[in-house]
Design a protein around this motif. Structure first.
Motif, PDB file in Angstrom:
ATOM      1  N   ARG A 199       3.288   0.723  -4.754  1.00 58.96           N
ATOM      2  CA  ARG A 199       2.403   1.061  -5.887  1.00 58.96           C
ATOM      3  C   ARG A 199       3.225   1.365  -7.137  1.00 58.96           C
ATOM      4  O   ARG A 199       2.904   0.878  -8.223  1.00 58.96           O
ATOM      5  CB  ARG A 199       1.509   2.249  -5.526  1.00 58.96           C
ATOM      6  N   TYR A 226      -4.216  -0.999  -8.867  1.00 56.86           N
ATOM      7  CA  TYR A 226      -4.638   0.339  -9.288  1.00 56.86           C
ATOM      8  C   TYR A 226      -6.072   0.613  -8.845  1.00 56.86           C
ATOM      9  O   TYR A 226      -6.379   1.683  -8.308  1.00 56.86           O
ATOM     10  CB  TYR A 226      -4.508   0.482 -10.808  1.00 56.86           C
ATOM     11  N   TRP A 241     -12.277   2.068  -3.418  1.00 61.75           N
ATOM     12  CA  TRP A 241     -11.522   2.270  -2.174  1.00 61.75           C
ATOM     13  C   TRP A 241     -12.149   1.458  -1.035  1.00 61.75           C
ATOM     14  O   TRP A 241     -13.344   1.536  -0.793  1.00 61.75           O
ATOM     15  CB  TRP A 241     -11.507   3.750  -1.812  1.00 61.75           C
ATOM     16  N   GLY A 242     -11.319   0.651  -0.363  1.00 61.73           N
ATOM     17  CA  GLY A 242     -11.778  -0.101   0.793  1.00 61.73           C
ATOM     18  C   GLY A 242     -12.615  -1.330   0.496  1.00 61.73           C
ATOM     19  O   GLY A 242     -13.131  -1.964   1.421  1.00 61.73           O
ATOM     20  N   GLU A 243     -12.776  -1.693  -0.765  1.00 63.14           N
ATOM     21  CA  GLU A 243     -13.563  -2.879  -1.127  1.00 63.14           C
ATOM     22  C   GLU A 243     -12.794  -4.144  -0.730  1.00 63.14           C
ATOM     23  O   GLU A 243     -11.716  -4.422  -1.243  1.00 63.14           O
ATOM     24  CB  GLU A 243     -13.861  -2.905  -2.625  1.00 63.14           C
ATOM     25  N   GLY A 282       0.785  -1.227   0.000  1.00 65.37           N
ATOM     26  CA  GLY A 282       0.000   0.000   0.000  1.00 65.37           C
ATOM     27  C   GLY A 282       0.816   1.276   0.000  1.00 65.37           C
ATOM     28  O   GLY A 282       0.297   2.337  -0.340  1.00 65.37           O
ATOM     29  N   MET A 312      -7.711  -0.551  -6.398  1.00 68.93           N
ATOM     30  CA  MET A 312      -7.827  -0.361  -4.956  1.00 68.93           C
ATOM     31  C   MET A 312      -7.583   1.093  -4.553  1.00 68.93           C
ATOM     32  O   MET A 312      -8.070   1.528  -3.502  1.00 68.93           O
ATOM     33  CB  MET A 312      -6.836  -1.280  -4.217  1.00 68.93           C
ATOM     34  N   GLY A 313      -6.865   1.838  -5.375  1.00 70.04           N
ATOM     35  CA  GLY A 313      -6.578   3.236  -5.059  1.00 70.04           C
ATOM     36  C   GLY A 313      -7.565   4.226  -5.646  1.00 70.04           C
ATOM     37  O   GLY A 313      -7.416   5.428  -5.459  1.00 70.04           O
ATOM     38  N   THR A 314      -8.575   3.737  -6.339  1.00 70.14           N
ATOM     39  CA  THR A 314      -9.560   4.636  -6.948  1.00 70.14           C
ATOM     40  C   THR A 314     -10.725   4.873  -5.985  1.00 70.14           C
ATOM     41  O   THR A 314     -10.994   4.055  -5.103  1.00 70.14           O
ATOM     42  CB  THR A 314     -10.106   4.072  -8.270  1.00 70.14           C
ATOM     43  N   ASP A 315     -11.406   5.982  -6.170  1.00 72.61           N
ATOM     44  CA  ASP A 315     -12.571   6.295  -5.332  1.00 72.61           C
ATOM     45  C   ASP A 315     -13.649   5.216  -5.452  1.00 72.61           C
ATOM     46  O   ASP A 315     -14.292   4.855  -4.463  1.00 72.61           O
ATOM     47  CB  ASP A 315     -13.177   7.653  -5.724  1.00 72.61           C
ATOM     48  N   GLU A 336      -9.426  -6.264  -2.326  1.00 71.18           N
ATOM     49  CA  GLU A 336      -8.213  -6.513  -1.540  1.00 71.18           C
ATOM     50  C   GLU A 336      -7.926  -8.011  -1.491  1.00 71.18           C
ATOM     51  O   GLU A 336      -6.775  -8.430  -1.615  1.00 71.18           O
ATOM     52  CB  GLU A 336      -8.363  -5.940  -0.138  1.00 71.18           C
TER      53      GLU A 336
END
Length: 181
Positions: free
Chosen positions: A44, A121, A129-131, A39, A123-126, A135
């Motif tokens: 990244r 990539y 995020w946090g899904e 992370g 995972m870092g998008t709005d 992960e």
């Protein structure tokens, strides 16, 4: 067959781009799996470099040197069957570039790294995020990449012995030295 070296001691197979691609990708994978913190920005960026390398290698697979081109080693069903049959019977099956099984592994590794880069990539998008499912997918892909890479290394060692070609050395020097039978 590939071009002989000037001293006729081996065949020039892997061009500098293919070798640089291979070892840089190895470095990115080792860094991301064993050194860099998940992370963090270096993790990244190493993933972005790995995915970019795959895209460049795909382009090189169409415009690069002879044995870098997909047409030279694409693992068709017939090529795979012929290769497995020869390996099973212990008959030599020298290939200047990738043998069909090696080509299949290379393509699988490339697809896997691209999927890993895409999931990272995302995972870092709005939108993602946090899904947790993403992960979990990314972690599954990372574990799978370790397994595939391990199989790749083991196969290179085994096939080096079977075919009498030091494949790791060839990926460093670009020259394959085939054992005389």
């Amino acid at each position: 067959m590939a071009t002989m070296t000037s001293d006729n001691s081996g065949y020039r197979v892997w061009d500098p781009f293919v070798r640089l691609f291979h070892w840089t990708l190895v470095a990115c994978i080792v860094l991301n799996l064993f050194v860099l913190e998940e992370g963090d920005a270096p993790h990244r960026w190493s993933g972005y470099v790995a995915a970019s390398l795959i895209v460049l290698r795909m382009v090189w697979g169409f415009v690069g040197s002879r044995h870098a081109r997909f047409a030279d080693f694409w693992p068709t069903r017939q090529r795979l069957q012929d290769h497995w049959q020869r390996v099973k019977t212990g008959e030599p099956d020298p290939h200047p570039g990738h043998n069909p099984a090696g080509a299949l592994m290379m393509l699988a590794l490339m697809a896997w790294v691209l999927a890993l880069g895409l999931s990272g990539y995302m995972m870092g998008t709005d939108a993602f995020w946090g899904e947790e499912w993403l992960e979990n997918l990314h972690e599954f892909l990372a574990d799978g990449l370790m397994a595939l890479a391990g199989m790749h290394v083991l196969a290179a060692i085994v096939m080096s012995h079977v075919e009498g070609v030091n494949l790791p050395r060839a990926m460093i020097t670009g020259v394959k030295h085939f054992r005389r039978r």
